[in-house]
Enzyme design. Structure first.
Site, short mmCIF file in Angstrom:
data_model
loop_
_atom_site.label_atom_id
_atom_site.label_comp_id
_atom_site.label_asym_id
_atom_site.label_seq_id
_atom_site.Cartn_x
_atom_site.Cartn_y
_atom_site.Cartn_z
CG HIS A 108 -21.93 -32.59 -11.74
ND1 HIS A 108 -22.57 -31.52 -12.32
CD2 HIS A 108 -21.69 -32.22 -10.45
CE1 HIS A 108 -22.70 -30.56 -11.42
NE2 HIS A 108 -22.18 -30.96 -10.28
CD GLU A 109 -21.29 -34.68 -7.21
OE1 GLU A 109 -20.38 -34.26 -6.47
OE2 GLU A 109 -22.33 -34.03 -7.42
CG HIS A 123 -17.77 -30.86 -8.07
ND1 HIS A 123 -17.69 -29.52 -8.32
CD2 HIS A 123 -19.07 -31.19 -8.22
CE1 HIS A 123 -18.91 -29.06 -8.60
NE2 HIS A 123 -19.77 -30.06 -8.55
ZN LIG Z 1 -21.86 -30.09 -8.49
#
Ligand SMILES: [Zn+2]
Length: 372
Positions: free
Chosen positions: A67-68, A71
């Site tokens: 998830h990170e 980003h």
């Molecule tokens: Zn996030």
């Protein structure tokens, strides 16, 4: 004191583990091995609960990392620098060097995180049904990861800043109003609303006997409350700093010292007398470099009489510099990147002055006191 370890590097981004993460890793594995799997699969041998629990834990945190990373990769594509991703007790955080400059970029960068969690959830749900006839433990892991990633995606989409959903909300308001400060204020307020809701829910769960879950949710609420406030202040500060230039902030008459001066004399006759942190090192009119408090501190005290300024100074060619019309944000970025307290302001190869971190802080303090 903050302790963290670097465990690897993915696409030029350092992946770090904070000491607090070990707590959550242990707790999570324990809950999986002693509660979750035993209640769903009572026939497994005991060792298997722990093996499957630990593996689930690792894969869950790998999902958080995914998830990170999503980003971060979008941020890198948009030209931002991502220093590191750190896993800590409440999940993961990517250190992206700059705030996005456009609403649409912010929108995409924020949205891609929950999207990744949903994508992982879909893959895990497929894996769960494929693995069911092959291996019960692996199917059980996939089933749990499907559920937890779905939850992670939904949680992050809650529209309160600084959660991803809050960033999406901020980007939308920003796009329509053109006012980042107002957009952040609204999104932060919504974020604080959610934070209070979490604290309230956690508190009432504790009274209903759900101690660990209750404390957990309260902690998330408290963290969000702090982060929402900080996020807003950051934007206000950035705006303030974008209005001041290096030439307004710099100190123009910087005392200069010869390069053959001893450190002892520098301390006694310059640093303590002038109460300055940085000095230009020059012989005649020729600037050789800059010596500052940090350089002095590197030399042991008993060597101060014998070591010369020229031996510890930063050479002119190696100095990080700014130009007179760089704004406060640029200066802070340079100071942060080089981890120094002052930076010379250079125009056409000539040092015009020095900006110290304290000058910037003093200005911010003055403005805060005046309420402007
Ligand atoms: Zn996030």
């Amino acid at each position: 004191m903050k302790v963290s370890w670097r465990i690897g590097r993915i696409l030029g981004i350092d992946i770090c583990i904070d000491a607090s993460w070990l707590v959550i890793f242990g707790l999570f594995t324990w809950i999986m091995a002693s509660h979750y799997f035993p209640s769903g699969y009572p026939q497994w041998p005991k060792w298997q609960y722990w093996a499957v629990g630990a593996l689930t834990s690792i894969l869950f945190f790998a999902s958080v990392l995914g998830h990170e990373l999503a980003h971060s990769l979008v941020a890198v594509r948009q030209g931002e620098k991502v220093r590191r991703i750190t896993l800590f007790i409440l999940g993961g955080v990517a250190q992206i060097s700059d705030e996005p400059k456009e609403a649409s970029k912010e929108f995409f960068m924020a949205f891609v995180g929950p999207l990744t969690s949903f994508a992982i959830a879909v893959v895990c749900s497929v894996l769960a049904s494929v693995l069911r006839p092959v291996s019960e433990p692996f199917a059980a892991i996939a089933r749990y990861l499907w559920f937890i990633n779905l939850l992670l995606g939904i949680f992050n989409l809650l529209p309160g800043f600084p959660m991803d959903g809050g960033r999406v909300l901020r980007a939308i308001i920003w796009k329509f109003t053109g006012n980042l400060k107002r957009a952040t204020r609204i999104a932060s307020a919504v974020g604080q609303g959610f934070a209070f809701l979490f604290i309230f829910i956690g508190f009432s769960m504790m009274f209903r006997g759900l101690l660990i879950n209750g404390i957990w949710i309260m902690m998330i609420g408290w963290f969000l409350l702090r982060a929402a406030g900080q996020g807003y202040h950051q934007v206000v500060m950035r705006e303030m700093l974008s209005n001041v230039m290096a030439e307004d902030l710099m100190e123009r008459d910087i005392p200069s010292v010869p390069s053959n001066l001893s450190i002892q004399k520098l301390v006694d006759e310059y640093i303590l007398k002038h109460r300055d942190r940085a000095f230009i090192v020059a012989d005649g009119g020729n600037i050789e470099g800059i010596v500052c408090l940090e350089d002095v501190k590197k030399v042991p005290k008993d060597e101060w009489p014998s070591v010369r300024v020229g031996e510890v100074m930063t050479l002119k060619e190696e100095l990080a510099t700014v130009s007179p019309n760089d704004d406060g944000n640029k200066i802070l970025a340079v100071l942060g990147a080089k981890n120094v307290h002052q930076v010379p302001v250079v125009k056409e190869g000539k040092i015009q002055g020095i900006v110290c971190r304290t000058h910037i802080l003093q200005l911010l303090q003055l403005r805060a006191d005046l309420g402007i």
